[in-house]
Motif scaffolding. Structure first.
Motif, mmCIF file in Angstrom:
data_model
loop_
_atom_site.group_PDB
_atom_site.id
_atom_site.type_symbol
_atom_site.label_atom_id
_atom_site.label_comp_id
_atom_site.label_asym_id
_atom_site.label_seq_id
_atom_site.Cartn_x
_atom_site.Cartn_y
_atom_site.Cartn_z
ATOM 1 N N ASP A 45 0.754 -0.721 -0.067
ATOM 2 C CA ASP A 45 0.137 0.010 -0.265
ATOM 3 C C ASP A 45 0.900 0.747 -0.334
ATOM 4 O O ASP A 45 0.707 2.792 -0.557
ATOM 5 C CB ASP A 45 -0.865 -0.178 1.339
ATOM 6 N N VAL A 46 1.958 1.409 0.672
ATOM 7 C CA VAL A 46 3.224 2.142 0.983
ATOM 8 C C VAL A 46 4.624 1.838 0.964
ATOM 9 O O VAL A 46 4.308 0.813 0.759
ATOM 10 C CB VAL A 46 2.845 2.981 2.084
ATOM 11 N N LEU A 47 4.998 2.557 -0.267
ATOM 12 C CA LEU A 47 6.364 2.875 -0.843
ATOM 13 C C LEU A 47 7.145 3.539 -0.400
ATOM 14 O O LEU A 47 6.557 4.968 -0.504
ATOM 15 C CB LEU A 47 6.967 1.883 -2.029
ATOM 16 N N ARG B 93 9.882 0.501 -9.731
ATOM 17 C CA ARG B 93 9.870 -1.203 -10.976
ATOM 18 C C ARG B 93 8.978 -1.722 -10.841
ATOM 19 O O ARG B 93 8.320 -2.116 -10.835
ATOM 20 C CB ARG B 93 10.554 -0.905 -11.419
ATOM 21 N N ALA B 94 9.462 -2.917 -9.278
ATOM 22 C CA ALA B 94 9.376 -4.009 -9.139
ATOM 23 C C ALA B 94 7.730 -3.410 -7.968
ATOM 24 O O ALA B 94 7.219 -4.910 -8.494
ATOM 25 C CB ALA B 94 10.308 -4.430 -7.835
ATOM 26 N N LEU B 95 7.525 -2.745 -7.164
ATOM 27 C CA LEU B 95 6.379 -2.398 -6.353
ATOM 28 C C LEU B 95 5.356 -1.930 -6.899
ATOM 29 O O LEU B 95 3.746 -2.052 -6.839
ATOM 30 C CB LEU B 95 7.084 -1.846 -5.156
ATOM 31 N N LEU B 96 5.617 -1.552 -7.827
ATOM 32 C CA LEU B 96 4.466 -0.367 -9.115
ATOM 33 C C LEU B 96 3.365 -1.543 -9.404
ATOM 34 O O LEU B 96 2.419 -1.064 -8.831
ATOM 35 C CB LEU B 96 5.344 0.369 -10.066
ATOM 36 N N PRO B 97 2.999 -2.185 -9.099
ATOM 37 C CA PRO B 97 1.932 -2.997 -9.951
ATOM 38 C C PRO B 97 1.489 -3.106 -8.600
ATOM 39 O O PRO B 97 -0.060 -3.105 -9.162
ATOM 40 C CB PRO B 97 2.793 -4.014 -10.759
ATOM 41 N N LYS B 98 1.520 -3.921 -7.641
ATOM 42 C CA LYS B 98 1.166 -3.757 -6.019
ATOM 43 C C LYS B 98 0.695 -2.517 -5.795
ATOM 44 O O LYS B 98 -0.181 -2.435 -4.942
ATOM 45 C CB LYS B 98 2.656 -4.615 -5.173
ATOM 46 N N GLN C 235 -3.889 7.295 -12.602
ATOM 47 C CA GLN C 235 -4.023 5.426 -11.365
ATOM 48 C C GLN C 235 -4.191 6.083 -10.203
ATOM 49 O O GLN C 235 -3.899 7.326 -9.793
ATOM 50 C CB GLN C 235 -2.088 4.991 -11.806
ATOM 51 N N PRO C 236 -4.337 5.004 -9.512
ATOM 52 C CA PRO C 236 -5.392 4.987 -7.735
ATOM 53 C C PRO C 236 -3.181 5.193 -7.040
ATOM 54 O O PRO C 236 -3.129 3.956 -5.934
ATOM 55 C CB PRO C 236 -5.859 4.004 -7.419
ATOM 56 N N VAL C 237 -2.032 5.788 -7.543
ATOM 57 C CA VAL C 237 -1.000 6.531 -6.295
ATOM 58 C C VAL C 237 -1.161 7.361 -6.357
ATOM 59 O O VAL C 237 -0.699 8.703 -7.837
ATOM 60 C CB VAL C 237 0.406 4.723 -7.238
ATOM 61 N N ARG C 238 -0.549 8.285 -5.067
ATOM 62 C CA ARG C 238 -0.015 9.201 -5.035
ATOM 63 C C ARG C 238 0.894 8.983 -5.446
ATOM 64 O O ARG C 238 1.827 8.712 -4.147
ATOM 65 C CB ARG C 238 -0.657 9.812 -2.970
ATOM 66 N N LEU C 239 1.884 10.586 -5.938
ATOM 67 C CA LEU C 239 3.412 10.453 -4.826
ATOM 68 C C LEU C 239 3.774 11.598 -4.142
ATOM 69 O O LEU C 239 3.448 13.078 -4.465
ATOM 70 C CB LEU C 239 3.802 10.299 -5.919
ATOM 71 N N THR C 240 4.497 11.677 -2.571
ATOM 72 C CA THR C 240 4.658 12.717 -2.566
ATOM 73 C C THR C 240 6.284 12.689 -2.309
ATOM 74 O O THR C 240 7.498 11.777 -2.187
ATOM 75 C CB THR C 240 4.770 12.062 -0.725
ATOM 76 N N GLU C 241 6.939 13.619 -2.199
ATOM 77 C CA GLU C 241 9.229 13.549 -2.613
ATOM 78 C C GLU C 241 9.039 14.176 -0.641
ATOM 79 O O GLU C 241 8.575 15.787 -0.687
ATOM 80 C CB GLU C 241 9.168 14.697 -3.883
ATOM 81 N N VAL C 242 10.027 14.310 -0.327
ATOM 82 C CA VAL C 242 9.379 14.722 1.697
ATOM 83 C C VAL C 242 11.267 15.324 0.777
ATOM 84 O O VAL C 242 12.072 14.376 0.859
ATOM 85 C CB VAL C 242 9.470 14.275 2.005
ATOM 86 N N ILE D 64 -0.609 -0.067 -7.524
ATOM 87 C CA ILE D 64 -1.278 0.557 -8.267
ATOM 88 C C ILE D 64 -2.924 -0.720 -7.767
ATOM 89 O O ILE D 64 -3.767 -0.660 -7.896
ATOM 90 C CB ILE D 64 -0.854 -0.078 -9.723
ATOM 91 N N ALA D 65 -2.037 -2.078 -7.660
ATOM 92 C CA ALA D 65 -3.118 -2.783 -7.520
ATOM 93 C C ALA D 65 -3.759 -3.090 -5.725
ATOM 94 O O ALA D 65 -5.568 -2.887 -5.696
ATOM 95 C CB ALA D 65 -3.085 -4.185 -7.555
#
Length: 252
Positions: free
Chosen positions: A78-80, A117-122, A170-177, A124-125
């Motif tokens: 759910d979170v990376l 890249r490796a975790l992006l499909p999960k 896509q159902p993904v939010r992206l935040t840069e800290v 999104i899912a």
């Protein structure tokens, strides 16, 4: 599979063995996440995972095979939090240590790319994924003798911001800290264990600590799914930029 059978959402934190990563793992666990603690050093993340009722995965983010193996153990993400990275040396461009540069680009840029890249499909899912990339004020500024690190952090930030655009819809939010000076093992690692040189970085100022950054990441993770906090720049009160002359030196 590593993903727990309970209903807790899953957060993957890279570089979780110390500093910001370790503090972030604790913050997210307190918010109800099952935290996957990822790092190269086994002992610290095993202890942390036991403390948090989470999971430890030993992996070097610069190794595509290790990252693929990590992703294969997870049913759900759910979170990376892309936190792994760091600096080596503090040299001018003319005196650049090529191996230091290579390590910084591999750890900060390619590591972030491999894991994302490796975790992006999960992500999104999951239907409501979140990617937090911990860059630095070095991703938006420069300073003398820091080109190896600032160039790598600029590239990491561009990677993250480009993905933000590419995932629109896509159902993904992206935040840069992007933190400024944080007192962790960062400077000790940068100066290859030179305690005296590392300590001088923080003389005369009150730096941020890892928990300050972790608290912000926890806030990001607690926002509703329609709210995207694109870029958060945070610094100590005593710092206005990455340059050495931008700090307020207290006299005692």
């Amino acid at each position: 599979m590593t993903t727990p059978s309970d209903a807790r959402p899953v957060a993957v934190v890279t570089g979780a063995s110390a500093g910001i990563g370790k503090a972030t793992a604790r913050t997210l666990a307190a918010q109800g996440f099952h935290v996957i603690c990822v790092a190269r050093r086994e002992a610290p993340i095993m202890a942390l995972a036991a403390e948090l009722d989470g999971t430890a995965i030993v992996a070097d983010v610069t190794d595509p095979e290790a990252v693929a193996a990590m992703a294969g153990r997870l049913d759900r993400v759910d979170v990376l939090v892309n936190n792994a990275g760091g600096a080596r040396g503090l040299d001018s461009v003319a005196d650049a240590d090529i191996e230091h540069w290579r390590w910084m680009w591999e750890a900060n840029v390619m590591g972030t790319l491999h894991v994302t890249r490796a975790l992006l499909p999960k992500l999104i899912a999951s239907g409501d994924g979140l990617i937090v990339t911990v860059t630095s004020i070095a991703a938006i500024e420069i300073y003398d003798n820091g080109a190896g690190y600032t160039s790598a952090k600029h590239a990491q930030g561009v990677l993250h911001r480009t993905l933000r655009s590419e995932l629109l819809g896509q159902p993904v939010r992206l935040t840069e800290v992007a933190p400024g000076m944080v007192k962790t093992e960062f400077s000790l690692n940068r100066f290859e264990g030179d305690d005296e040189r590392a300590a001088k970085v923080y003389q005369g100022v009150t730096p941020l600590v890892a928990e300050d950054v972790a608290e912000v990441i926890g806030f990001v993770a607690s926002r509703p799914s329609h709210v995207d906090l694109d870029l958060i720049v945070m610094r100590p009160r005593d710092q206005v930029s990455g340059s050495a002359g931008s700090r307020f030196n207290r006299r005692t």
